[in-house]
Design an enzyme around this catalytic site. Structure first.
Site, PDB file in Angstrom:
ATOM      1  N   LYS A  61      41.425  61.806  68.626  1.00  0.00           N
ATOM      2  CA  LYS A  61      41.159  61.085  67.610  1.00  0.00           C
ATOM      3  C   LYS A  61      42.964  60.735  67.308  1.00  0.00           C
ATOM      4  O   LYS A  61      43.604  61.639  66.880  1.00  0.00           O
ATOM      5  CB  LYS A  61      40.863  61.905  66.313  1.00  0.00           C
ATOM      6  CG  LYS A  61      39.423  61.949  66.610  1.00  0.00           C
ATOM      7  CD  LYS A  61      38.805  63.178  65.440  1.00  0.00           C
ATOM      8  CE  LYS A  61      37.278  63.407  65.595  1.00  0.00           C
ATOM      9  NZ  LYS A  61      36.964  64.149  64.747  1.00  0.00           N
TER      10      LYS A  61
ATOM     11  N   LYS B  95      25.372  67.964  63.443  1.00  0.00           N
ATOM     12  CA  LYS B  95      26.099  69.011  62.798  1.00  0.00           C
ATOM     13  C   LYS B  95      25.496  70.260  62.529  1.00  0.00           C
ATOM     14  O   LYS B  95      24.274  70.421  61.971  1.00  0.00           O
ATOM     15  CB  LYS B  95      26.583  68.551  61.398  1.00  0.00           C
ATOM     16  CG  LYS B  95      27.474  67.183  61.366  1.00  0.00           C
ATOM     17  CD  LYS B  95      28.781  67.331  62.147  1.00  0.00           C
ATOM     18  CE  LYS B  95      29.704  66.139  62.030  1.00  0.00           C
ATOM     19  NZ  LYS B  95      30.888  66.363  62.892  1.00  0.00           N
TER      20      LYS B  95
HETATM   21  O1  LIG Z   1      34.046  65.083  64.738  1.00  0.00           O
HETATM   22  C1  LIG Z   1      33.935  65.504  63.811  1.00  0.00           C
HETATM   23  O2  LIG Z   1      34.236  66.948  63.898  1.00  0.00           O
HETATM   24  C2  LIG Z   1      34.084  64.975  62.459  1.00  0.00           C
HETATM   25  N1  LIG Z   1      33.845  63.612  62.451  1.00  0.00           N
HETATM   26  C3  LIG Z   1      33.652  62.937  61.084  1.00  0.00           C
HETATM   27  C4  LIG Z   1      33.934  64.170  60.120  1.00  0.00           C
HETATM   28  C5  LIG Z   1      34.146  65.395  61.077  1.00  0.00           C
HETATM   29 MG   LIG Z   2      34.145  67.277  65.592  1.00  0.00          MG
END
Ligand SMILES: O=C([O-])C1=[NH+]CCC1
Ligand SMILES: [Mg+2]
Length: 368
Positions: A265, A165
């Site tokens: 997702k 991240k």
């Molecule tokens: O892929 C993504 O952005 C996230 N996965 C878990 C929280 C955010």
């Molecule tokens: Mg993402």
């Protein structure tokens, strides 16, 4: 076969440790999950889970999910759950949008279809085998050394692919993170840098044209328009996530050359029926895809893993296990679990997960 009852359980899921996104602007320490059980007149029961990642990651939140199920329930009772496209058409007619509400309903219907067919979902979704799928680690934003330390910890647990991240307010920090992590990755490991919409297009172009690394960059900016603008000006492969909701968004992303891959997702796009449609489109246009769910327990993880395992290897990158971030586990030992950086979907008919209603507490709603 007819749907005779929908039973709703609300699970409060503390995270084992806080999770930060978008350069630390968004903090998550618990999730609000909804388990849905669908009963039928032939005694077959299906389960689904809807679990937004908090209320700020996507236009979705727990109370809204349960309110949406209350709206749809009267229109679902009496339907044949095996007729998945019809069930989805009824839901779209009675409640346009609100994909996150429809996902657990669709998921439970797929579970029933698999049980009736005597086939696991990875096979109903077109797969050859219960293929082990690489699992992405989650590397929280920090200094380059802190993030490399988290990658080393994940590598020790068997992870070979990582979701790092980034997306702070200072481009120099993100340039340093990308260069250090790409240079410091263990041999054979892969990384996707997930910005979670934190950059403006100008910062995205500045950062990505300042680094030598050519790893995947996920969701650099807020909108599809902004990401398409950036994709035309940088050399990194781009993966999109939060800005894609409907099938039409994915079609637009392809036609505008906005990405080389997407994150699929089910709880973002409306369930396995919609996720499969997008997956098949992605295969046809040559995308590479991470297939996982938004968050939740091993129930939601397992539904997404069935779709991941049924996806051709050339188009499949990795999955991710939301339950690995939870402090508690309402379905211990069931469904998708990390085994040395890989996870394999169950081969029992249907979803292959059967929650113990006793462990879930009292239902918060029931419709019959
Ligand atoms: O892929 C993504 O952005 C996230 N996965 C878990 C929280 C955010
Ligand atoms: Mg993402």
């Amino acid at each position: 076969m007819r749907i005779t009852r929908l039973t709703v359980f609300h699970l409060d899921l503390p995270l084992a440790k806080p999770y930060w996104l978008s350069g630390g602007r968004l903090k998550f320490d618990r999730l609000d999950s909804t388990y849905l059980r669908i009963d039928t007149d032939e005694g077959v029961t299906g389960w689904g889970e809807g679990c937004p990642w908090g209320h700020s990651y996507l236009p979705a939140h727990g109370p809204g999910l349960r309110a949406g199920i209350a709206t749809l329930a009267p229109h679902l009772l009496g339907l044949d759950p095996r007729s998945l496209d019809h069930v989805n058409r009824v839901m779209d007619l009675q409640l346009p949008g609100h994909s996150y509400v429809k996902s657990p309903i669709d998921m439970a219907c797929w579970d029933i279809l698999g049980q009736v067919a005597g086939l696991p979902l990875w096979q109903l979704l077109g797969g050859e085998a219960a293929t082990p799928v690489p699992i992405n680690s989650s590397i929280s934003t920090g200094t380059p050394d802190q993030m490399l330390g988290l990658i080393a910890e994940a590598a020790a647990q068997g992870y070979r692919t990582h979701s790092a991240k980034i997306g702070g307010s200072d481009p120099a920090q993100d340039i340093a993170r990308i260069e250090a992590i790409s240079a410091g990755l263990p041999d054979g490991h892969r990384v996707t840098f997930d910005v979670n919409r934190a950059w403006t297009p100008a910062i995205a172009v500045e950062v990505l044209n300042s680094v030598r690394a050519r790893d995947w960059i996920e969701q650099p900016c807020q909108t599809l328009d902004q990401c398409a603008h950036v994709a035309r000006r940088v050399a990194n492969p781009i993966m999109l996530d939060e800005c894609l909701h409907e099938f039409s968004d994915h079609l637009a992303a392809w036609s505008r050359g906005a990405c080389e891959g997407v994150k699929i997702k089910p709880n973002r796009v409306g369930g396995l029926t919609r996720a499969r449609q997008i997956r098949d489109f992605g295969v046809s246009v040559g995308w590479q895809m991470h297939i996982e769910d938004v968050g939740g327990t091993a129930l939601a993880d397992t539904a997404a893993l069935h779709l991941a395992a049924s996806t051709p290897e050339a188009n499949r990158l990795a999955s991710w296990l939301g339950h690995a971030h939870l402090a508690d586990d309402p379905i211990p030992g069931q469904g998708a679990r990390n085994r040395d950086g890989l996870a394999t979907p169950p081969s029992a008919p249907g979803l292959g997960v059967i929650p113990d209603p006793e462990a879930l507490g009292r239902p918060v709603a029931s419709y019959d």
